[in-house]
Structure formats: C-alpha cells, structure tokens
Write a protein that holds these residues in place. Structure first.
Motif, mmCIF file in Angstrom:
data_model
loop_
_atom_site.group_PDB
_atom_site.id
_atom_site.type_symbol
_atom_site.label_atom_id
_atom_site.label_comp_id
_atom_site.label_asym_id
_atom_site.label_seq_id
_atom_site.Cartn_x
_atom_site.Cartn_y
_atom_site.Cartn_z
ATOM 1 N N THR A 148 -16.414 -23.653 -14.013
ATOM 2 C CA THR A 148 -15.955 -23.607 -12.625
ATOM 3 C C THR A 148 -16.913 -24.320 -11.659
ATOM 4 O OG1 THR A 148 -16.936 -21.397 -12.446
ATOM 5 C CG2 THR A 148 -14.607 -21.499 -12.979
ATOM 6 N N ASN A 151 -17.613 -24.592 -5.297
ATOM 7 C CA ASN A 151 -17.044 -24.362 -3.964
ATOM 8 C C ASN A 151 -16.237 -23.071 -3.830
ATOM 9 O OD1 ASN A 151 -15.015 -25.600 -5.509
ATOM 10 N ND2 ASN A 151 -13.997 -26.375 -3.691
ATOM 11 N N LYS A 174 -18.440 -20.149 -17.548
ATOM 12 C CA LYS A 174 -19.643 -20.951 -17.279
ATOM 13 C C LYS A 174 -19.528 -21.355 -15.813
ATOM 14 C CE LYS A 174 -21.366 -24.441 -16.620
ATOM 15 N NZ LYS A 174 -21.982 -24.709 -15.282
ATOM 16 N N PRO A 175 -20.138 -20.557 -14.909
ATOM 17 C CA PRO A 175 -19.994 -20.862 -13.483
ATOM 18 C C PRO A 175 -20.882 -22.038 -13.069
ATOM 19 C CG PRO A 175 -21.335 -18.879 -13.805
ATOM 20 C CD PRO A 175 -21.009 -19.400 -15.167
ATOM 21 N N GLU A 177 -23.978 -23.774 -11.573
ATOM 22 C CA GLU A 177 -25.379 -23.359 -11.509
ATOM 23 C C GLU A 177 -25.879 -23.332 -10.072
ATOM 24 O OE1 GLU A 177 -23.968 -26.070 -12.590
ATOM 25 O OE2 GLU A 177 -25.373 -27.697 -13.017
ATOM 26 N N LYS A 207 -24.856 -28.985 -18.435
ATOM 27 C CA LYS A 207 -24.115 -29.794 -19.415
ATOM 28 C C LYS A 207 -24.302 -29.292 -20.849
ATOM 29 C CE LYS A 207 -23.686 -34.588 -20.992
ATOM 30 N NZ LYS A 207 -22.294 -34.431 -21.410
ATOM 31 N N PHE A 224 -10.859 -25.848 -16.751
ATOM 32 C CA PHE A 224 -11.938 -26.458 -15.962
ATOM 33 C C PHE A 224 -11.442 -26.731 -14.556
ATOM 34 C CE2 PHE A 224 -13.794 -30.223 -14.027
ATOM 35 C CZ PHE A 224 -15.156 -29.964 -14.119
ATOM 36 N N VAL A 225 -12.318 -26.534 -13.573
ATOM 37 C CA VAL A 225 -12.066 -26.990 -12.206
ATOM 38 C C VAL A 225 -13.348 -27.644 -11.715
ATOM 39 C CG1 VAL A 225 -11.494 -26.318 -9.844
ATOM 40 C CG2 VAL A 225 -10.361 -25.170 -11.749
ATOM 41 N N TYR A 233 -13.853 -35.977 -18.603
ATOM 42 C CA TYR A 233 -14.754 -35.793 -19.757
ATOM 43 C C TYR A 233 -14.417 -34.483 -20.502
ATOM 44 C CZ TYR A 233 -19.026 -34.484 -22.218
ATOM 45 O OH TYR A 233 -19.917 -34.063 -23.179
ATOM 46 N N GLY A 249 -9.196 -31.726 -11.301
ATOM 47 C CA GLY A 249 -10.219 -32.628 -10.779
ATOM 48 C C GLY A 249 -10.284 -32.653 -9.264
ATOM 49 N N ALA A 251 -10.038 -34.481 -5.250
ATOM 50 C CA ALA A 251 -8.893 -34.621 -4.353
ATOM 51 C C ALA A 251 -9.209 -35.546 -3.185
ATOM 52 C CB ALA A 251 -8.502 -33.242 -3.816
ATOM 53 N N CYS A 282 -11.153 -28.144 -2.364
ATOM 54 C CA CYS A 282 -10.343 -29.154 -3.067
ATOM 55 C C CYS A 282 -9.016 -29.369 -2.359
ATOM 56 C CB CYS A 282 -10.095 -28.716 -4.489
ATOM 57 S SG CYS A 282 -9.214 -27.166 -4.556
ATOM 58 N N ASN A 409 -3.736 -34.095 -5.299
ATOM 59 C CA ASN A 409 -3.836 -32.637 -5.370
ATOM 60 C C ASN A 409 -2.869 -31.992 -4.379
ATOM 61 O OD1 ASN A 409 -5.261 -30.778 -6.975
ATOM 62 N ND2 ASN A 409 -6.460 -30.104 -5.210
ATOM 63 N N SER A 454 -6.055 -35.721 -10.246
ATOM 64 C CA SER A 454 -6.424 -34.366 -9.832
ATOM 65 C C SER A 454 -6.143 -33.333 -10.924
ATOM 66 C CB SER A 454 -5.681 -33.970 -8.549
ATOM 67 O OG SER A 454 -6.092 -34.813 -7.487
HETATM 68 P P1 NAD Z 1 -18.665 -30.668 -10.725
HETATM 69 O O1 NAD Z 1 -17.637 -31.461 -11.448
HETATM 70 O O2 NAD Z 1 -19.966 -31.311 -10.426
HETATM 71 O O3 NAD Z 1 -19.028 -29.336 -11.560
HETATM 72 C C1 NAD Z 1 -18.030 -28.486 -12.046
HETATM 73 C C2 NAD Z 1 -18.569 -27.772 -13.281
HETATM 74 O O4 NAD Z 1 -18.872 -28.731 -14.287
HETATM 75 C C3 NAD Z 1 -19.845 -26.977 -13.028
HETATM 76 O O5 NAD Z 1 -19.764 -25.760 -13.729
HETATM 77 C C4 NAD Z 1 -20.935 -27.875 -13.583
HETATM 78 O O6 NAD Z 1 -22.028 -27.163 -14.075
HETATM 79 C C5 NAD Z 1 -20.231 -28.611 -14.702
HETATM 80 N N1 NAD Z 1 -20.763 -29.964 -14.913
HETATM 81 C C6 NAD Z 1 -21.288 -30.793 -13.970
HETATM 82 N N2 NAD Z 1 -21.656 -31.946 -14.528
HETATM 83 C C7 NAD Z 1 -21.374 -31.860 -15.844
HETATM 84 C C8 NAD Z 1 -21.523 -32.763 -16.957
HETATM 85 N N3 NAD Z 1 -22.047 -33.974 -16.806
HETATM 86 N N4 NAD Z 1 -21.115 -32.350 -18.156
HETATM 87 C C9 NAD Z 1 -20.579 -31.122 -18.323
HETATM 88 N N5 NAD Z 1 -20.405 -30.239 -17.311
HETATM 89 C C10 NAD Z 1 -20.796 -30.609 -16.098
HETATM 90 O O7 NAD Z 1 -17.962 -30.115 -9.416
HETATM 91 P P2 NAD Z 1 -18.629 -29.321 -8.208
HETATM 92 O O8 NAD Z 1 -19.470 -30.273 -7.431
HETATM 93 O O9 NAD Z 1 -19.196 -28.051 -8.653
HETATM 94 O O10 NAD Z 1 -17.309 -28.961 -7.349
HETATM 95 C C11 NAD Z 1 -16.728 -29.829 -6.437
HETATM 96 C C12 NAD Z 1 -15.604 -30.610 -7.071
HETATM 97 O O11 NAD Z 1 -14.639 -29.739 -7.603
HETATM 98 C C13 NAD Z 1 -14.853 -31.488 -6.074
HETATM 99 O O12 NAD Z 1 -14.577 -32.715 -6.684
HETATM 100 C C14 NAD Z 1 -13.555 -30.708 -5.824
HETATM 101 O O13 NAD Z 1 -12.460 -31.472 -5.415
HETATM 102 C C15 NAD Z 1 -13.336 -30.138 -7.171
HETATM 103 N N6 NAD Z 1 -12.446 -28.983 -7.099
HETATM 104 C C16 NAD Z 1 -11.169 -29.148 -7.511
HETATM 105 C C17 NAD Z 1 -10.294 -28.099 -7.434
HETATM 106 C C18 NAD Z 1 -8.868 -28.251 -7.880
HETATM 107 O O14 NAD Z 1 -8.197 -27.256 -7.895
HETATM 108 N N7 NAD Z 1 -8.404 -29.413 -8.258
HETATM 109 C C19 NAD Z 1 -10.723 -26.857 -6.945
HETATM 110 C C20 NAD Z 1 -12.048 -26.709 -6.546
HETATM 111 C C21 NAD Z 1 -12.907 -27.794 -6.633
#
Ligand code: NAD
Length: 496
Positions: A148, A151, A174-175, A177, A207, A224-225, A233, A249, A251, A282, A409, A454
């Motif tokens: 997750t 945000n 896995k929230p 960090e 990661k 995943f969000v 990925y 993803g 938005a 998002c 989105n 998205s």
């Molecule tokens: P992020 O993609 O950086 O991280 C999300 C999760 O992935 C985290 O738990 C993080 O630890 C993990 N992660 C980060 N990099 C990684 C890697 N290289 N390999 C494996 N795991 C990895 O996103 P964020 O910055 O935490 O959140 C903001 C993003 O989330 C924005 O792009 C937003 O639009 C999106 N979002 C989308 C929705 C939706 O419903 N579509 C909802 C909320 C947030």
C-alpha cells in the motif's frame, strides 16, 4: 534512542532482525520521530509460513463467525477512530478531519465485508440434466498480500484486508515505510475483535520485502496501490510468478467545466478536490479543462478562494491543508511550478511564495493557467497542491484531451445539462466518473479502479470485484443414485 516501529507477526509486535531501518518523520515539524524495521527475505518467509498455517484454520471458520469478527472490528474501528486519525496525521501530515474522513471511507469497506455470508453465496441449477444438479462455490485463495501507498495508510489497507479476511484468507500487509504506524493499530484492533493470530500480518519493509512477497510460492495473490511504474513492476513480476495481481497506479484527474456550469459550485468543488490532503490523493483533481467563456470567471473564482485556505500543522483545529510527505517530495513539486512557468504557463497563485510554517514540509497552493499538454506540469503526476488550467474551445476538444491522457483513474464534469453529462459518461475513457461530484470514489458496494496506466490487471478493488479477486470459483456437477434403486429400502416407490 530512536523509537523503533516493529512488524506484526502471528498476533504480536515483532521487532525486525534485518538490521535495516527507514526513518519516519512528522511532516509538520520536519523532525524524525521513529525508524521502521525493513523486513528481509527471510523474515518475509517466516511470516508467510505463519500466515499459511493461520489461513488453513481460518477457512474452516463459519461464515457467521467471520462476520461476527468483522462486526466487532467495525465497532472498535469506529469507537477508536480519533486515536487512529492522530496516528495518521502524525506521520502523514493530513489534517485530522481528513484523517477521520479516510477512516470513515475505510469503515464502509468493513461494513460491506460483514455481509460475507450473503456475498459468498453461489448459484444452483437443479436438473441441469436428468438427475444432475450444478452449483458453484467460492473458496479462499490462502495467503494474500497487500502492498500500500503512503497517502491513505488506513483506508487503502482496509480496501483490501476487510474483504480478503471475510473471504477466508490470511492477509499480509506491506504498508508504506513512510507512515507505517496505522497498520499496527489496525492489527491490534483485529486481534481485539477476535481474529485468530496469523490471519492479519504486517510486514514493514521496502523493495526487498515486496520482492520476497512477489516471488514467494505460498502467496497466492497480490493487491497493490501506488505509483504507475511500481504498479507495472508489481503486475509483471507477480503474474510471472503465477499470482493473481490487481495493481492500481497513479493518476492525472481532469475536471471538465462546461460553459453552463455553476461557477461558484465548480470552484468550491475543484478547490477541495485539488488541494485537500495537499493534493496527495489518487483521486485529486490536478487539471481543470475550462471550455469556452467559463475559463476566466472560473480561474478568478478559484484564485479568490486560495488565500482563505489555512495551511499548517494538521493537528491544529481550523487548518485546511497540511504539509507534504517528505522534504524531497515538497522540493520536487516546487520544481514543477518553476518548470511550468518557464514553459510559458501563467502562474496565477505561486505556492512557493506562500507564508507557510518554516519547519516541516510545507508548500502553498498553486494555480497555474494556460497550461498546454506538452508541459511537464501537465504530463506528469505531480501529487501536490498544484492545479493546472487548460483552456479549450469546445466539449469535443476537452474530451479528446482527457481521452488522450495515459492515466485514467477519475474525472468529473461540471454542467447543468443532463444530456451533456450523460454524453460525457458515455464518451470518456476513464474508470470513475463524477457528475458535479469532484472525487467520485465509489461507495463500498461498487468497486474502485481506473483504466489504462491507472490499473494493471482486470479486477477493480473492493466491493463485488474484491470478492471475486479474493476467491476462486469452483463448479460442482453432481448426480446421486436414484433412491428408488438403493439396496436399503428407503421407502421410495420402486417405479418412478
Ligand atoms: P509508491 O509506488 O512509491 O509506493 C507504493 C508501495 O510500493 C509502498 O509500499 C512502497 O514501499 C512500495 N515500493 C516503492 N518502490 C518500490 C520498488 N522499487 N519495488 C517494490 N516496491 C516498491 O507510491 P507512494 O508514493 O507511496 O504513493 C503515491 C502514489 O500512489 C501516487 O502515484 C498515487 O496516485 C498512487 N495511488 C493510487 C491510488 C489508486 O487507487 N489508483 C490510490 C492511492 C495512491
């Protein structure tokens, strides 16, 4: 010594053993308040093994028992939402009322999941052939994982775990960090609600933990969000490892404002949807597409509202907007404002000049007009309090712009014309549509998901599609010997 935020494994807080940690900040003060453990591959393996044992037991629990746990969890979450809101604000920075709002939306998903006995009902066809009945059942997958974003540290985990657990799975979270404490609070409430140990696990991490979950043979599905590159990925790696994956993803949500719109109503809606939670949603509106003559009055109405927004520490009553999540992110967002200006857009309100608290990761609200589609302020997901205005001449031009965007989105149309709104709903290639509603997050008994970049995968999150995602269908075709032919006299007539 810095406070250490642990994992939650097998029903208790478990300190990390990897020796790796990540700092956690209070974004309103800029101070580091804790460090969170980062799970190693071995720690993930050990936690999944516990979850696997718990999943086997949990799938035997009756639907009414599962439902009773969910009802208790719902009550606890409701009663203790102020505590959880404070935890969210301390690590995320959003204002307390907004943190409360996120919990309220998450609660809806728990309420939906209490209906598991109804939701998991199958179908039955009597006499599909002579003496043959056919019916279907839905069974849990086993261990499922949720990864997750920062945000919504409570709502997004609740989108996933309530349904996954109601369906009889063990759920490993896995929230992010960046704000990991809300997940531990949820874990405590699950335990207090009577959920058996191991059915809800929190693995803090980065990661390394994500990759371990994506490749672990005993993890059956991954929700995943997060941002689009990571979503892609997760989808590719998870599916290559034989898992079911739904990966939501990033938005770039557009509001289309038609010339007949109620300008004051549209301005109120756009301001709350663009700047609420400092634009780190998002479903935030980040582009307003103004059609024809509405552009100038709309820009003026939005600009007039911005000085009234109170920016500050989210715990202070009366604050409308808090800080951004990290210093680096704040600086990146500020960089987009400069890039937009240099590319020739008009800075109506410049958030970099706002009078905001010096400590913490604050940035004021920005309104940037005359944006064109090739500018980075338009092409990139900024995820901050920056609203772009693109001026177009016609509905068709606005629609084409929205449909050409790789993100899909949410979107919203503002108009008084029902026919125009209906046409937009028909034409627009976006997963969630608002009609005079700026943030059309579906209620819990529908499902949440965007299109194109998205969402990777084919199942939206929570609601009916969540039930499908977290269960496997099984169809049983059955024939019983005619009771009249039984060697034991059952009292049936011999000639039927
Ligand atoms: P992020 O993609 O950086 O991280 C999300 C999760 O992935 C985290 O738990 C993080 O630890 C993990 N992660 C980060 N990099 C990684 C890697 N290289 N390999 C494996 N795991 C990895 O996103 P964020 O910055 O935490 O959140 C903001 C993003 O989330 C924005 O792009 C937003 O639009 C999106 N979002 C989308 C929705 C939706 O419903 N579509 C909802 C909320 C947030």
């Amino acid at each position: 010594m810095t406070r250490r935020i642990p994992h939650w494994i097998d029903g208790r807080e478990t300190p990390g053993t990897s020796g790796r940690f990540s700092p956690v900040f209070n974004p309103a003060t800029g101070e580091q308040t804790a460090e969170v453990a980062l799970a190693s591959t071995d720690e993930v393996g050990a936690a999944v093994a516990k979850a696997k044992v718990a999943a086997r037991e949990w799938r035997h629990s009756s639907l009414s028992k599962r439902s009773a746990v969910l009802f208790r969890f719902r009550e606890l979450l409701h009663d203790r939402s102020d505590e959880l809101a404070a935890i969210i604000t301390a690590e995320h920075g959003k204002v307390l009322s907004d943190a409360g709002g996120e919990i309220a939306r998450g609660l809806e998903n728990v309420e939906f999941a209490t209906g598991a006995p109804q939701l998991l009902k199958g179908g039955f066809s009597e006499q599909a052939a002579t003496g043959v009945d056919v019916y279907n059942i839905r069974q849990p997958l086993g261990v499922v994982a949720g990864i997750t974003p920062f945000n919504f540290p409570a709502m997004v985990p609740l989108w996933m775990c309530a349904t996954a657990i109601a369906c009889g799975n063990a759920f490993v979270l896995k929230p992010s960090e960046k704000d990991p404490s809300a997940s531990l609070f949820l874990a405590e409430l699950w335990k207090e609600a009577g959920l058996p140990d191991g059915v809800f696990t929190v693995l803090q991490g980065d990661k390394e933990a994500v990759d371990a979950l994506l490749t672990h043979p005993d993890v059956a599905a991954v929700s995943f969000v997060g941002s689009t590159p990571i979503a892609r990925y997760i989808y590719e790696t998870g599916t290559a490892n034989g898992k079911r994956v739904q990966a939501l993803g990033g938005a770039k949500n557009h509001a289309l404002v038609l010339p007949d719109a109620d300008v004051e109503m549209a301005a109120d809606a756009v301001v709350s949807a663009a700047y609420g939670a400092a634009g780190e949603r998002c479903m935030a509106l980040s582009v307003t597409v103004a059609v024809g003559d509405v552009a100038q009055p709309l820009v003026d109405a939005i600009a007039a509202r911005l000085p009234k927004l109170v920016i500050g520490d989210g715990t202070t009553p009366g604050t409308d907007m808090g800080p951004l999540i990290t210093r680096e992110h704040r600086d990146k967002v500020a960089g987009y404002i400069g890039a937009g200006e240099q590319a020739g857009a008009t800075l109506v309100v410049d958030g970099r000049e706002a009078d905001v608290p010096a400590d913490g990761f604050f940035l004021g609200t920005t309104l940037i007009d005359n944006v064109t589609p090739e500018m980075t302020v338009y092409t990139d997901e900024i995820f901050g309090p920056v609203l772009s205005v693109v001026r177009v001449d016609t509905y068709e031009e606005g629609l084409e712009l929205i449909n050409a965007n790789p993100f899909a989105n949410g979107t919203a149309i503002f108009t008084r014309d029902g026919g125009a709104a209906r046409q937009f709903q028909f034409d627009v290639e976006v997963g969630m549509v608002g009609i005079n509603v700026p943030i059309p997050v579906p209620v819990a008994y529908y499902s949440f998901g965007g299109w194109k970049a998205s969402l990777f995968g084919d199942t939206h999150m929570y609601g009916p599609e969540g039930i499908s995602f977290y269960t496997r269908g099984k169809v049983v075709t059955s024939r019983w010997p005619d009771p009249a032919t039984s060697s034991v006299d059952l009292g049936f007539p011999r000639t039927r």
